[in-house]
Design an enzyme around this catalytic site. Structure first.
Site, PDB file in Angstrom:
ATOM      1  CB  THR A  39      -0.928   0.027   1.233  1.00 20.38           C
ATOM      2  OG1 THR A  39      -0.128   0.042   2.412  1.00 20.38           O
ATOM      3  CG2 THR A  39      -1.864  -1.177   1.243  1.00 20.38           C
ATOM      4  CG  HIS A  52      10.040  -5.062   2.491  1.00 21.82           C
ATOM      5  ND1 HIS A  52       9.664  -5.873   3.525  1.00 21.82           N
ATOM      6  CD2 HIS A  52      10.383  -3.876   3.042  1.00 21.82           C
ATOM      7  CE1 HIS A  52       9.785  -5.211   4.665  1.00 21.82           C
ATOM      8  NE2 HIS A  52      10.221  -4.001   4.396  1.00 21.82           N
ATOM      9  CD  GLU A  79       4.731  -1.254  -6.474  1.00 24.52           C
ATOM     10  OE1 GLU A  79       4.605  -0.100  -6.945  1.00 24.52           O
ATOM     11  OE2 GLU A  79       5.811  -1.871  -6.441  1.00 24.52           O
TER      12      GLU A  79
END
Length: 170
Positions: free
Chosen positions: A33, A48, A60
């Site tokens: 997010t 990540h 995304e």
């Protein structure tokens, strides 16, 4: 089904959520997010992505998460704090409109088949925010967390990498 995982910064929320997803799906979805605001954050995002394996589908989306192609999937949504930030900015820092929009998105997720593991920060457990805007957001985050936890079948609080079940499905 909603699984809610909360905790402080670096409490192990994301790793725990990813392990949980991989136990029930060989091809989970990761919904990020966050919006990338600077180079440091871009490096965090890249790290990540590298840490997740090729089995993950990444999406995304800063809003309208319930409209993404996630039906009938095991999905990790990381995280409510950044999701709320996006909504808070788009609603001109109006708490009531932001919270209503967020609740509508959670309700939208609940209408979908699938397992949605939603990660959030417990920002209200630290120092009292120094600014009015910080206090408004802390309140917003607390109310949003309460809403997700009330709708979740499972709620887990992470402390020092250890999960504490607040609510467990049968």
């Amino acid at each position: 089904m909603i699984v809610y995982i909360s905790g402080g910064a670096r409490s192990g929320k994301s790793g725990f959520a990813q392990e949980m997803a991989l136990k029930v799906s060989s091809a989970p979805v990761y919904v990020a997010t966050a919006k990338v605001w600077d180079e440091d954050f871009a490096a965090r995002v890249a790290r990540h992505k590298r840490e997740r394996g090729a089995e993950w589908t990444s999406i995304e989306a800063g809003a309208d998460i319930h409209l993404q192609p996630i039906k009938n999937r095991v999905v990790v949504i990381d995280c409510v704090t950044l999701w709320l930030t996006n909504l808070f900015i788009s609603y001109d820092e109006d708490i009531e409109r932001t919270l209503a929009a967020f609740k509508a998105e959670i309700d939208g997720l609940m209408a979908l088949e699938g397992t949605f593991i939603i990660i959030s920060n417990e920002i209200g457990m630290g120092v009292h925010a120094a600014t009015e805007l910080g206090r408004k957001f802390t309140d917003l985050q607390g109310w949003a967390n309460q809403y997700v936890a009330s709708k979740a079948e499972e709620a887990i609080f992470m402390v020092s990498g250890l999960p504490l079940w607040l609510k467990k499905s049968n």
